[in-house]
Write a protein that holds these residues in place. Structure first.
Motif, short mmCIF file in Angstrom:
data_model
loop_
_atom_site.label_atom_id
_atom_site.label_comp_id
_atom_site.label_asym_id
_atom_site.label_seq_id
_atom_site.Cartn_x
_atom_site.Cartn_y
_atom_site.Cartn_z
N ASP A 1 0.82 -1.34 -0.07
CA ASP A 1 0.06 -0.12 -0.01
C ASP A 1 0.99 1.21 -0.21
N ASN A 2 1.37 1.55 -1.42
CA ASN A 2 2.28 2.68 -1.17
C ASN A 2 1.63 3.72 -2.02
N GLN A 3 1.26 4.79 -1.58
CA GLN A 3 0.14 5.74 -2.22
C GLN A 3 1.26 6.53 -3.46
N VAL A 4 2.66 6.78 -3.26
CA VAL A 4 3.29 7.22 -4.51
C VAL A 4 3.28 6.52 -5.61
N VAL A 5 3.68 5.10 -5.58
CA VAL A 5 3.56 4.25 -6.69
C VAL A 5 2.12 4.16 -7.32
N ARG A 6 1.21 4.25 -6.59
CA ARG A 6 -0.07 4.15 -7.05
C ARG A 6 -0.62 5.44 -7.56
N ARG A 7 -0.28 6.51 -7.07
CA ARG A 7 -0.46 7.64 -7.96
C ARG A 7 0.49 7.83 -9.05
N ALA B 1 -1.36 5.84 -11.86
CA ALA B 1 -2.58 6.42 -12.23
C ALA B 1 -2.32 7.51 -13.29
N LEU B 2 -1.22 8.27 -12.97
CA LEU B 2 -0.78 9.38 -13.65
C LEU B 2 -0.42 8.99 -14.93
N ASP B 3 0.44 7.88 -15.17
CA ASP B 3 0.69 7.19 -16.53
C ASP B 3 -0.54 6.91 -17.37
N THR B 4 -1.56 6.10 -16.55
CA THR B 4 -2.72 5.63 -17.09
C THR B 4 -3.41 6.79 -17.69
N GLN B 5 -3.59 8.07 -16.84
CA GLN B 5 -4.28 9.16 -17.10
C GLN B 5 -3.50 9.72 -18.57
N THR B 6 -2.21 9.95 -18.51
CA THR B 6 -1.50 10.59 -19.76
C THR B 6 -1.78 9.98 -21.00
#
Length: 100
Positions: free
Chosen positions: A9-15, A18-23
């Motif tokens: 559960d690492n929020q930095v990795v998850r975010r 998610a940024l890559d997916t959105q990009t």
């Protein structure tokens, strides 16, 4: 492997993921164009894993062989001769994908 990464559960990795997916979602630029940009950037950065990933994503987005070679040429011109070994592996990977 992503599943194993997300077990923690690492929020930095998850975010970041998610940024890559959105990009890469279609927007002012369509998915195909964005994947080609990712491919060129990966060639210039000389990341073989990234190159293979973007080649596969480009194929899924409908990039044809002529378009690949135009993108390869941009990566080569921007990155210089040091890109040549990565270009060779990229073409080999593309050939293998097309043979499937």
């Amino acid at each position: 492997m992503n599943e194993r990464i997300f077990e923690h559960d690492n929020q930095v990795v998850r975010r970041f993921f998610a940024l890559d997916t959105q990009t890469y979602k279609s927007g002012a630029l369509d998915l195909k164009t964005k994947e080609l940009l990712g491919l060129v950037a990966s060639l210039v950065l000389r990341c073989d894993d990234c190159i293979s990933y973007h080649i596969a994503q480009c194929r899924d987005a409908g990039v044809d062989r002529n378009e690949f070679f135009e993108a390869f040429s941009v990566g080569l011109v921007v990155g210089g001769s040091i890109v040549i070994p990565h270009l060779r592996r990229a073409v080999d990977f593309l050939d293998r994908l097309e043979a499937e």
